[in-house]
Design a protein around this motif. Structure first.
Motif, short mmCIF file in Angstrom:
data_model
loop_
_atom_site.label_atom_id
_atom_site.label_comp_id
_atom_site.label_asym_id
_atom_site.label_seq_id
_atom_site.Cartn_x
_atom_site.Cartn_y
_atom_site.Cartn_z
N LYS A 138 0.73 -1.23 0.24
CA LYS A 138 0.24 -0.06 0.11
C LYS A 138 0.46 1.35 -0.44
CE LYS A 138 -3.40 2.75 2.52
NZ LYS A 138 -4.46 2.73 1.47
N VAL A 139 0.77 2.82 -0.95
CA VAL A 139 1.41 3.51 -0.81
C VAL A 139 1.02 5.12 -0.79
CG1 VAL A 139 3.27 4.55 -2.85
CG2 VAL A 139 2.59 2.21 -2.86
N ILE A 140 1.70 5.48 0.25
CA ILE A 140 0.87 7.05 0.67
C ILE A 140 1.93 7.95 0.27
CG2 ILE A 140 -0.69 5.73 2.46
CD1 ILE A 140 1.49 6.72 4.49
N ALA A 141 1.57 9.10 0.37
CA ALA A 141 2.47 9.57 -0.18
C ALA A 141 2.29 11.04 0.32
CB ALA A 141 2.06 10.16 -2.40
N TYR A 142 3.27 11.78 0.59
CA TYR A 142 3.45 13.47 0.78
C TYR A 142 4.39 13.91 -0.31
CZ TYR A 142 4.88 18.00 3.11
OH TYR A 142 5.37 19.06 3.08
N ASP A 143 2.99 15.24 -0.47
CA ASP A 143 4.14 16.26 -1.73
C ASP A 143 3.25 17.29 -2.33
OD1 ASP A 143 5.17 17.47 -3.91
OD2 ASP A 143 6.00 15.64 -4.92
N PRO A 144 3.56 18.50 -1.37
CA PRO A 144 2.66 19.61 -2.41
C PRO A 144 2.20 19.56 -3.29
CG PRO A 144 4.70 20.13 -0.57
CD PRO A 144 4.91 18.87 -1.03
N PHE A 145 2.74 19.50 -4.04
CA PHE A 145 2.32 18.94 -5.44
C PHE A 145 0.75 18.31 -6.00
CE2 PHE A 145 6.22 22.24 -5.35
CZ PHE A 145 5.45 23.56 -5.77
N LEU A 146 1.80 17.52 -5.35
CA LEU A 146 0.21 16.11 -5.78
C LEU A 146 -0.57 16.48 -5.60
CD1 LEU A 146 0.76 13.21 -6.46
CD2 LEU A 146 0.07 12.10 -4.02
N THR A 147 -1.48 16.31 -6.66
CA THR A 147 -3.15 16.26 -6.50
C THR A 147 -3.77 15.22 -6.27
OG1 THR A 147 -3.41 16.90 -8.91
CG2 THR A 147 -3.67 18.54 -8.24
N PRO A 148 -5.25 15.39 -5.87
CA PRO A 148 -5.70 14.11 -5.36
C PRO A 148 -5.78 13.25 -6.84
CG PRO A 148 -7.17 16.17 -3.80
CD PRO A 148 -5.73 16.77 -5.55
N ARG A 200 -4.02 13.03 -9.26
CA ARG A 200 -2.95 12.66 -9.97
C ARG A 200 -2.49 11.33 -9.22
NH1 ARG A 200 0.34 10.63 -13.44
NH2 ARG A 200 3.06 10.62 -12.50
N ALA A 201 -2.53 11.46 -7.62
CA ALA A 201 -2.27 10.69 -6.63
C ALA A 201 -3.66 9.01 -7.03
CB ALA A 201 -2.74 11.16 -5.26
N ILE A 202 -4.68 9.71 -7.43
CA ILE A 202 -5.91 8.29 -8.31
C ILE A 202 -4.86 8.04 -9.32
CG2 ILE A 202 -8.25 8.02 -9.02
CD1 ILE A 202 -9.04 9.95 -7.39
N GLU A 203 -4.37 8.36 -10.03
CA GLU A 203 -3.71 8.20 -11.64
C GLU A 203 -2.95 7.42 -11.35
OE1 GLU A 203 -1.18 9.74 -15.02
OE2 GLU A 203 -2.92 11.38 -14.20
N MET A 204 -2.03 7.75 -9.84
CA MET A 204 -0.85 6.71 -9.58
C MET A 204 -1.11 5.68 -9.10
SD MET A 204 1.69 9.59 -8.72
CE MET A 204 2.90 8.59 -7.37
N GLY A 205 -2.43 5.78 -8.55
CA GLY A 205 -2.78 4.82 -7.25
C GLY A 205 -2.31 4.50 -6.02
N VAL A 206 -1.72 5.98 -5.04
CA VAL A 206 -1.84 5.88 -3.75
C VAL A 206 -2.47 7.12 -3.10
CG1 VAL A 206 0.25 5.83 -5.03
CG2 VAL A 206 -0.21 8.18 -4.47
N GLU A 207 -1.95 7.10 -1.71
CA GLU A 207 -3.59 7.77 -0.89
C GLU A 207 -2.45 9.07 -0.72
OE1 GLU A 207 -4.57 7.62 3.19
OE2 GLU A 207 -4.27 5.93 2.35
N LYS A 208 -2.60 10.32 -0.88
CA LYS A 208 -1.93 11.39 -0.91
C LYS A 208 -2.41 11.78 0.58
CE LYS A 208 -2.06 16.51 -1.62
NZ LYS A 208 -0.82 16.80 -1.59
N VAL A 209 -1.21 11.84 1.66
CA VAL A 209 -1.44 12.17 3.06
C VAL A 209 -0.61 13.02 3.41
CG1 VAL A 209 -2.42 9.31 3.49
CG2 VAL A 209 0.03 10.55 3.60
N THR A 210 -0.93 13.74 4.75
CA THR A 210 -0.36 15.34 5.44
C THR A 210 1.77 14.15 5.53
OG1 THR A 210 -0.74 14.33 7.74
CG2 THR A 210 -1.55 16.05 6.21
N LEU A 211 2.10 15.14 5.89
CA LEU A 211 3.68 14.41 6.91
C LEU A 211 3.10 13.80 7.92
CD1 LEU A 211 6.43 13.95 5.77
CD2 LEU A 211 7.15 16.01 7.56
N ASP A 212 2.61 14.30 8.75
CA ASP A 212 3.05 13.59 10.17
C ASP A 212 1.92 12.07 9.98
OD1 ASP A 212 3.91 15.60 11.01
OD2 ASP A 212 2.51 16.95 11.92
#
Length: 525
Positions: free
Chosen positions: A165-175, A177-189
């Motif tokens: 399962k892949v989660i990602a923190y990146d200020p420029f990652l849009t929701p 694009r995250a869906i396209e990559m198959g990852v969950e966009k999350v905060t750093l914490d």
């Protein structure tokens, strides 16, 4: 005929490309700084990897130099500002070794999970410690990506193939694009609390330095394993050592170090620690790719004037450049300003022009805005690749021309959409040359965006400016210029101060402690 020096070892096909394009080339590697200074004056181009250091002294001696090409991503070994002042184009090949670096991160993740280096050393020492090396599976584990750009997205793709399962923190990652990559966009914490493995894929900037410092490392999930194939300085190595020793962090693998070459480190010899000597780009395929790319880019520039992957100039025709150059300078400063001030995830950016600016080619202006905006988080962004990187991250970019006449003869406005709402800045050119900020987040304020600056939002109340001035004076901070704006008396006010030296985190903390201060930040242009 233009002449190029290849000063670091490269694939021989690079020299062949230069010659085929009508460029004379010498391959002279291993020279000392003084030896390079003695010969560099005869060359129009310099092709390097990481060994050659292009310092001020080298550039001063390079009287005919027109272009420097780095076969690879990092350009820490080139004094880019000084090269720009000398009129030398600096190019790199930011995408030639992405797959190789991503694969190295995956390899180190496997090595950590199964303790491969320790098991190999033990077995070759004649031991058979089958019960000593109890690893963990990658299957169903959570991988946290810090940075989801080109290399990060490749790592995510490989990890998903391993059924992680892949989660990602990146200020420029849009929701989107995250869906396209198959990852969950999350905060750093959130990432720190949930990830079983963490990999870093971000450049070293003021915003990312020690992104895994002592406090953030302490927030990680117990038993986490950390991999860094990006840049040294992203991790506090002393704090990492302490948490490895305590058992909170189960393992760490570093391909990069704060000081390189890393002949010694407190981490060396620590159980659960794996190190490699900056091998992220060290495959035959990657070295061939970057060598061929840098030769093609440099030859194109020297022969036809075409510019690709330049770090200090945009792609422009000879006719457009004089008119557009001051506008691009203004646009880049506005992008940098809003990028430094808007911390939430960005979903879109709009570049609006009116007056004289609306009559020009918008693409270079947009590229300049994106370069300034995204350079806050990436040291490889330039006006050529910024639009590509923005698209890769799913950032919606809009260009709007206005025929209307406004308060200024020319105006460029940059508006970004964040989770907290729209954030807008605007600027003009004085005398058609000098960039000037005229509006910040809806408040009229005129300021030159130069050097080190202090940004303060405060309650408009008597005595505040005096208290701030006294605080800075007592700390030995000299104010060069002072700009003030407010919506209404007694409401919210904005201060922009130019100062002679960088504003330290300690000084920011002291300013924030002043009564009435809502926000205080250090800016750099």
């Amino acid at each position: 005929m233009p002449k190029v020096l290849i000063s670091d070892k490269m694939d021989p096909n690079a020299a062949a490309i230069f010659r085929a394009r009508g460029v004379e080339v010498d391959e002279i590697t291993g020279k000392t700084k003084d030896e390079l200074i003695a010969i560099i004056g005869q060359y129009d181009g310099l092709a390097i990897r990481s060994a050659t250091k292009v310092t001020k002294e080298v550039l001063d001696a390079a009287t005919n130099l027109r272009v420097i090409g780095r076969a690879g991503i990092g350009v820490d070994n080139v004094d880019i500002p000084y090269a720009s002042g000398k009129g030398v184009v600096v190019m790199n090949t930011p995408f030639g070794n992405s797959i190789t670096t991503a694969e190295h991160a995956i390899a180190l993740m496997f090595a950590l999970a199964r303790q491969l280096p320790e098991a190999d050393a033990s077995t070759q020492a004649g031991k058979w410690e089958k019960n000593r090396f109890m690893g963990v599976e990658l299957y169903a584990k959570t991988l946290g990506l810090i940075g989801a750009g080109n290399i990060g997205s490749i790592v995510a793709d490989r990890a998903l193939g391993l059924k992680m399962k892949v989660i990602a923190y990146d200020p420029f990652l849009t929701p989107e694009r995250a869906i396209e990559m198959g990852v969950e966009k999350v905060t750093l914490d959130d990432l720190l609390a949930r990830a079983d493995f963490i990999t870093l894929h971000t450049p070293l900037t003021d915003q990312t330095r020690n992104i895994l410092g002592r406090d953030n490392l302490a927030k990680t999930k117990k038993g986490v394993r950390i991999i860094n194939c990006a840049r040294g300085g992203l991790i506090d190595e002393a704090a990492l050592k302490e948490l490895l020793d305590s058992g909170h962090i189960a393992g760490a693998a570093l391909d990069v170090f704060q000081t390189e070459p890393a002949h010694e480190s407190p981490l060396f010899g620590t159980p659960g620690f794996i190190s490699t000597p900056h091998l992220g780009a060290s495959t035959t395929e990657a070295q061939v790719n970057v060598a061929l790319q840098v030769a093609e880019q440099m030859a194109d520039y020297l022969v036809t004037g075409g510019i690709t992957n330049a770090l200090n100039v945009p792609s422009l025709s000879a006719e457009e450049a004089p008119k557009l150059k001051p506008y691009m300078g203004l646009a880049e400063k506005l992008g940098s300003l809003v990028g430094q001030l808007a911390h939430d995830a960005l979903t879109s950016v709009a570049i609006e022009t009116e007056g004289a600016a609306a009559e020009l080619n918008q693409k270079p202006i947009t590229s300049a805005v994106l370069a300034g905006l995204m350079r806050v988080h990436s040291d490889t962004v330039n006006m050529v690749n910024a639009p590509f990187l923005a698209k890769e991250r799913g950032l919606d970019v809009r260009e709007v021309r206005h025929d209307r006449e406004g308060d200024y003869h020319t105006l460029v406005r940059v508006t970004v959409k964040t989770q907290a709402g729209d954030r807008s800045v605007a600027g003009t050119l004085f005398g058609d040359q000098a960039p000037r900020l005229v509006e910040l987040f809806g408040i009229k304020v005129e300021a030159d965006l130069v050097g080190h600056m202090l940004y303060v939002v405060n309650e408009d109340a008597p005595g505040f400016i005096g208290r701030l001035g006294s605080l800075l004076g007592e700390a030995g901070v000299n104010i060069a210029t002072f700009h003030l704006g407010r919506r209404q008396a007694g409401g919210e006010a904005i201060l922009l101060l130019s100062v002679d030296d960088a504003v330290t985190p300690e000084m920011i903390a002291r300013v924030r402690a002043l009564a009435g201060v809502k926000t205080a930040m250090a800016l750099k242009f």
